[in-house]
Design a protein around this motif. Structure first.
Motif, PDB file in Angstrom:
ATOM      1  N   PRO A  17      19.144 -21.056  11.785  1.00 26.26           N
ATOM      2  CA  PRO A  17      18.874 -22.280  12.546  1.00 26.26           C
ATOM      3  C   PRO A  17      18.130 -22.085  13.869  1.00 26.26           C
ATOM      4  O   PRO A  17      17.332 -22.928  14.240  1.00 26.26           O
ATOM      5  CB  PRO A  17      20.272 -22.852  12.804  1.00 26.26           C
ATOM      6  N   THR A  18      18.370 -20.964  14.568  1.00 23.60           N
ATOM      7  CA  THR A  18      17.733 -20.799  15.873  1.00 23.60           C
ATOM      8  C   THR A  18      16.373 -20.089  15.805  1.00 23.60           C
ATOM      9  O   THR A  18      15.772 -19.829  16.840  1.00 23.60           O
ATOM     10  CB  THR A  18      18.651 -20.034  16.852  1.00 23.60           C
ATOM     11  N   TYR A  19      15.891 -19.769  14.606  1.00 18.94           N
ATOM     12  CA  TYR A  19      14.560 -19.164  14.472  1.00 18.94           C
ATOM     13  C   TYR A  19      13.535 -20.243  14.101  1.00 18.94           C
ATOM     14  O   TYR A  19      13.911 -21.274  13.536  1.00 18.94           O
ATOM     15  CB  TYR A  19      14.579 -18.072  13.403  1.00 18.94           C
ATOM     16  N   PRO A  20      12.254 -19.997  14.378  1.00 14.85           N
ATOM     17  CA  PRO A  20      11.234 -21.019  14.100  1.00 14.85           C
ATOM     18  C   PRO A  20      11.297 -21.564  12.674  1.00 14.85           C
ATOM     19  O   PRO A  20      11.291 -20.774  11.721  1.00 14.85           O
ATOM     20  CB  PRO A  20       9.920 -20.256  14.350  1.00 14.85           C
ATOM     21  N   SER A  21      11.403 -22.860  12.554  1.00 15.92           N
ATOM     22  CA  SER A  21      11.501 -23.627  11.303  1.00 15.92           C
ATOM     23  C   SER A  21      12.863 -23.524  10.629  1.00 15.92           C
ATOM     24  O   SER A  21      13.169 -24.302   9.734  1.00 15.92           O
ATOM     25  CB  SER A  21      10.421 -23.238  10.272  1.00 15.92           C
ATOM     26  N   GLY A  22      13.701 -22.562  11.022  1.00 17.82           N
ATOM     27  CA  GLY A  22      14.991 -22.359  10.364  1.00 17.82           C
ATOM     28  C   GLY A  22      14.881 -21.587   9.052  1.00 17.82           C
ATOM     29  O   GLY A  22      15.895 -21.244   8.450  1.00 17.82           O
ATOM     30  N   PHE A  23      13.656 -21.316   8.628  1.00 16.71           N
ATOM     31  CA  PHE A  23      13.414 -20.665   7.335  1.00 16.71           C
ATOM     32  C   PHE A  23      12.864 -19.280   7.619  1.00 16.71           C
ATOM     33  O   PHE A  23      11.719 -19.151   8.061  1.00 16.71           O
ATOM     34  CB  PHE A  23      12.408 -21.506   6.549  1.00 16.71           C
ATOM     35  N   TRP A  24      13.668 -18.239   7.356  1.00 13.87           N
ATOM     36  CA  TRP A  24      13.278 -16.886   7.715  1.00 13.87           C
ATOM     37  C   TRP A  24      13.209 -16.001   6.484  1.00 13.87           C
ATOM     38  O   TRP A  24      13.696 -16.374   5.421  1.00 13.87           O
ATOM     39  CB  TRP A  24      14.246 -16.303   8.755  1.00 13.87           C
ATOM     40  N   SER A  25      12.593 -14.832   6.642  1.00 10.23           N
ATOM     41  CA  SER A  25      12.430 -13.981   5.473  1.00 10.23           C
ATOM     42  C   SER A  25      12.583 -12.502   5.817  1.00 10.23           C
ATOM     43  O   SER A  25      12.483 -12.104   6.995  1.00 10.23           O
ATOM     44  CB  SER A  25      11.052 -14.211   4.849  1.00 10.23           C
ATOM     45  N   PHE A  26      12.821 -11.720   4.775  1.00 15.88           N
ATOM     46  CA  PHE A  26      12.953 -10.276   4.885  1.00 15.88           C
ATOM     47  C   PHE A  26      12.150  -9.641   3.753  1.00 15.88           C
ATOM     48  O   PHE A  26      12.052 -10.199   2.663  1.00 15.88           O
ATOM     49  CB  PHE A  26      14.421  -9.860   4.743  1.00 15.88           C
ATOM     50  N   ALA A  27      11.607  -8.458   4.048  1.00 17.16           N
ATOM     51  CA  ALA A  27      10.869  -7.713   3.023  1.00 17.16           C
ATOM     52  C   ALA A  27      11.760  -6.582   2.519  1.00 17.16           C
ATOM     53  O   ALA A  27      12.225  -5.751   3.297  1.00 17.16           O
ATOM     54  CB  ALA A  27       9.583  -7.151   3.609  1.00 17.16           C
ATOM     55  N   PHE A  28      11.993  -6.574   1.211  1.00 21.79           N
ATOM     56  CA  PHE A  28      12.742  -5.502   0.555  1.00 21.79           C
ATOM     57  C   PHE A  28      11.719  -4.549  -0.049  1.00 21.79           C
ATOM     58  O   PHE A  28      10.976  -4.939  -0.949  1.00 21.79           O
ATOM     59  CB  PHE A  28      13.627  -6.126  -0.539  1.00 21.79           C
ATOM     60  N   SER A  29      11.659  -3.324   0.452  1.00 22.12           N
ATOM     61  CA  SER A  29      10.676  -2.345  -0.029  1.00 22.12           C
ATOM     62  C   SER A  29      11.424  -1.113  -0.512  1.00 22.12           C
ATOM     63  O   SER A  29      12.336  -0.640   0.164  1.00 22.12           O
ATOM     64  CB  SER A  29       9.720  -1.952   1.097  1.00 22.12           C
ATOM     65  N   SER A  30      11.018  -0.600  -1.666  1.00 17.21           N
ATOM     66  CA  SER A  30      11.883   0.372  -2.307  1.00 17.21           C
ATOM     67  C   SER A  30      11.080   1.351  -3.148  1.00 17.21           C
ATOM     68  O   SER A  30      10.019   1.024  -3.678  1.00 17.21           O
ATOM     69  CB  SER A  30      12.883  -0.414  -3.175  1.00 17.21           C
ATOM     70  N   ALA A  77       0.834  -1.213   0.000  1.00 16.06           N
ATOM     71  CA  ALA A  77       0.000   0.000   0.000  1.00 16.06           C
ATOM     72  C   ALA A  77       0.864   1.258   0.000  1.00 16.06           C
ATOM     73  O   ALA A  77       0.381   2.349  -0.303  1.00 16.06           O
ATOM     74  CB  ALA A  77      -0.926  -0.011   1.217  1.00 16.06           C
ATOM     75  N   VAL A  78       2.134   1.110   0.326  1.00 17.32           N
ATOM     76  CA  VAL A  78       3.017   2.270   0.499  1.00 17.32           C
ATOM     77  C   VAL A  78       4.153   2.309  -0.530  1.00 17.32           C
ATOM     78  O   VAL A  78       4.434   3.355  -1.103  1.00 17.32           O
ATOM     79  CB  VAL A  78       3.606   2.260   1.933  1.00 17.32           C
ATOM     80  N   PHE A  79       4.807   1.176  -0.754  1.00 13.79           N
ATOM     81  CA  PHE A  79       6.008   1.150  -1.608  1.00 13.79           C
ATOM     82  C   PHE A  79       5.692   0.578  -2.993  1.00 13.79           C
ATOM     83  O   PHE A  79       5.006  -0.439  -3.099  1.00 13.79           O
ATOM     84  CB  PHE A  79       7.094   0.280  -0.963  1.00 13.79           C
ATOM     85  N   PRO A  80       6.255   1.182  -4.056  1.00  8.90           N
ATOM     86  CA  PRO A  80       6.018   0.622  -5.400  1.00  8.90           C
ATOM     87  C   PRO A  80       6.709  -0.722  -5.620  1.00  8.90           C
ATOM     88  O   PRO A  80       6.226  -1.533  -6.408  1.00  8.90           O
ATOM     89  CB  PRO A  80       6.581   1.697  -6.337  1.00  8.90           C
ATOM     90  N   ILE A  81       7.837  -0.961  -4.972  1.00 14.96           N
ATOM     91  CA  ILE A  81       8.554  -2.227  -5.147  1.00 14.96           C
ATOM     92  C   ILE A  81       8.624  -2.939  -3.802  1.00 14.96           C
ATOM     93  O   ILE A  81       9.141  -2.379  -2.828  1.00 14.96           O
ATOM     94  CB  ILE A  81       9.987  -1.982  -5.680  1.00 14.96           C
ATOM     95  N   VAL A  82       8.063  -4.150  -3.740  1.00 16.84           N
ATOM     96  CA  VAL A  82       8.120  -4.957  -2.509  1.00 16.84           C
ATOM     97  C   VAL A  82       8.458  -6.386  -2.909  1.00 16.84           C
ATOM     98  O   VAL A  82       7.708  -7.013  -3.672  1.00 16.84           O
ATOM     99  CB  VAL A  82       6.784  -4.937  -1.737  1.00 16.84           C
ATOM    100  N   GLU A  83       9.586  -6.909  -2.437  1.00 18.89           N
ATOM    101  CA  GLU A  83       9.985  -8.278  -2.757  1.00 18.89           C
ATOM    102  C   GLU A  83      10.395  -8.996  -1.477  1.00 18.89           C
ATOM    103  O   GLU A  83      11.033  -8.399  -0.608  1.00 18.89           O
ATOM    104  CB  GLU A  83      11.168  -8.285  -3.739  1.00 18.89           C
ATOM    105  N   MET A  84      10.063 -10.289  -1.393  1.00 16.83           N
ATOM    106  CA  MET A  84      10.496 -11.082  -0.236  1.00 16.83           C
ATOM    107  C   MET A  84      11.789 -11.826  -0.566  1.00 16.83           C
ATOM    108  O   MET A  84      11.954 -12.299  -1.687  1.00 16.83           O
ATOM    109  CB  MET A  84       9.433 -12.128   0.130  1.00 16.83           C
ATOM    110  N   TYR A  85      12.694 -11.883   0.407  1.00 12.51           N
ATOM    111  CA  TYR A  85      13.850 -12.763   0.249  1.00 12.51           C
ATOM    112  C   TYR A  85      14.066 -13.581   1.508  1.00 12.51           C
ATOM    113  O   TYR A  85      13.505 -13.296   2.555  1.00 12.51           O
ATOM    114  CB  TYR A  85      15.107 -12.003  -0.199  1.00 12.51           C
ATOM    115  N   GLN A  86      14.862 -14.645   1.375  1.00  6.46           N
ATOM    116  CA  GLN A  86      14.918 -15.693   2.389  1.00  6.46           C
ATOM    117  C   GLN A  86      16.338 -15.907   2.921  1.00  6.46           C
ATOM    118  O   GLN A  86      17.318 -15.612   2.255  1.00  6.46           O
ATOM    119  CB  GLN A  86      14.437 -17.003   1.765  1.00  6.46           C
ATOM    120  N   ALA A  87      16.405 -16.457   4.128  1.00  7.97           N
ATOM    121  CA  ALA A  87      17.680 -16.925   4.683  1.00  7.97           C
ATOM    122  C   ALA A  87      17.396 -18.069   5.651  1.00  7.97           C
ATOM    123  O   ALA A  87      16.328 -18.141   6.244  1.00  7.97           O
ATOM    124  CB  ALA A  87      18.397 -15.795   5.409  1.00  7.97           C
ATOM    125  N   PHE A  88      18.366 -18.964   5.780  1.00 12.35           N
ATOM    126  CA  PHE A  88      18.304 -20.028   6.787  1.00 12.35           C
ATOM    127  C   PHE A  88      18.816 -19.470   8.107  1.00 12.35           C
ATOM    128  O   PHE A  88      19.967 -19.035   8.172  1.00 12.35           O
ATOM    129  CB  PHE A  88      19.268 -21.162   6.418  1.00 12.35           C
TER     130      PHE A  88
END
Lengths: 281, 281
Positions: free
Chosen positions: A223-236, A210-221
């Motif tokens: 190990p100590t976070y739930p499921s080991g599979f984590w993500s970040f939102a790149f907004s630009s 609703a705010v940023f024209p470019i929003v993409e998700m990216y991932q990283a492993f």
């Protein structure tokens, strides 16, 4: 005595970690803070009983919340970190010679103080020795309201959307971040586990779009976070994280990274189908 | 009564999962087999106390051990799975119309029998109903010794290199697989966690490189495996997993995949620096 710390990732699953010593345990105005020694992960910091960082795997989170944005923005001079009181994000930002000033705005001064005391490898750039770093113990929302059109990159290095961080996942906050960024600014926010937190992701990405024209998700492993599979939102506002990414600057960087590299930068945006589905419009 | 199953991933860390019911518990000639009901992951199969598959996250492992090879090989007609008695890999292989025959060679008949009984969504292609599938209850080494120059793709869907699977990580075994493959064959083997098993990876990839001209590691998130960060070894006589990958065939596939997709196929080979370092020559 054999002591194990178990963090439940839902009612029905958790990670259990052997601890050998409690280094600090106390309550701030905002939350419970514990720093313990573990055999597997070195020192580990918990906020309200949730693992925030460990010495052994923090390089993953801190590589991935910082370098993708800093190697996409062509000239990141002024960077703001909201949260991130352990100092790990600031440490990575300082490796970029283009950065003239990094501001840490952490609501809880106790987190900064105890990180400097017990997590010196993470807090090495926030202990007062670095003239390119400024610390503000303040609410992130209040801070950015007073600093409009000022930053090239803003990192939201927050806890989960419960407790003091809940406001950092809402559209109003993203609007404030948008206007605290310069005209070509980039915001990164940790965006939970695609495996366990589909609902949070759905609403968070909806709010971001609703705010940023470019929003993409990216991932990283992580190990100590739930499921080991984590993500970040790149907004630009302008720059796309893979099309505008400066591959050569990343490849020729003059520092080592144990997780991030210029190939992985692109791969991190190539998501499993179920993760893409979580945030499909 | 609140029952939790805890699998230790080392002496000092583990995953703990709430169970509600034991469906089967017994010992075969080779190993202890348990199938339990859990609230978080559905039914879960353990061999010698280690989580092999769960209903909720098996799609990740089975997508990733099968589709990268089957969309790289231009015409995979005959496929062998060594291990994999739960049937999940065979189920995915059957989605490829080019495959005329898939052979499952599992050493432990009890795993096949109880998977058909208790894990029907995984075992749907090994229950006798599919004419393109043949089952052999046999030692994988003995089987491939008798089937030289026969397969387009061989998948080593094994347990960890302890117990009955230890021979499946050795150079002699890889030489036998090499000669059981046709002149343009591909072998995939699960290759443990880059985070916890650097030593196993180092020796395994060294052994693979002694035999195959092309050896590449790729990654997947598997929440119920140690660290959540898992890997596979792509070993090949001619075809390269990203340069020779048939992107269009993958993109136009006539079945859904919840983890694999044609973008992720490339991204899976873009590894974190520490994982690349594990297997650097």
């Amino acid at each position: 005595m054999d002591l194990w710390y178990t963090e439940k990732h839902s009612d029905n699953v958790g990670i259990t970690i052997k601890t050998t010593k409690t280094l600090f345990s106390g309550k701030s105005q905002y939350q419970q803070l514990d720093i313990v020694e573990t055999l597997e992960f070195g020192r580990m910091m918990l906020l309200d009983g949730l693992v925030m960082v460990t010495e052994r795997d923090e390089f993953i989170y801190h590589d991935m919340i910082t370098h993708p944005a800093l190697f996409t923005h062509p000239n990141p001079k002024k960077v703001l970190v909201i949260g991130g009181g352990d100092g790990g994000s600031i440490r990575e930002i300082m490796k970029h010679p283009e950065v003239e000033l990094a501001v840490l705005c952490e609501i809880d001064g106790l987190v900064i103080e105890k990180s400097i005391e017990y997590l010196p490898t993470m807090a090495s750039a926030i202990n007062g020795s670095n003239p390119r770093v400024k610390l503000h113990v303040d609410d992130g929302l209040a801070y950015i309201r007073d600093h409009q059109n000022e930053f090239d990159v803003i990192l939201v290095d927050s806890t989960d959307p419960i407790g003091p961080a809940v406001g950092l996942f809402e559209e109003n906050f993203y609007r404030l971040v948008f206007s605290a960024l310069k005209d070509d600014g980039i915001m990164i926010a940790q965006s939970e586990s695609p495996f366990y937190h589909a609902d949070i992701q759905k609403s968070m990405y909806h709010n971001l779009r609703a705010v940023f024209p470019i929003v993409e998700m990216y991932q990283a492993f992580i190990p100590t976070y739930p499921s080991g599979f984590w993500s970040f939102a790149f907004s630009s506002k302008i720059y796309h994280p893979t099309k505008d990414f400066d591959h050569d600057r990343a490849k020729n960087r003059n520092f080592k990274t144990r997780y991030y590299n210029e190939e992985l930068h692109r791969g991190a945006f190539m998501l499993p189908t179920f993760a893409r589905d979580n945030i499909a419009e």
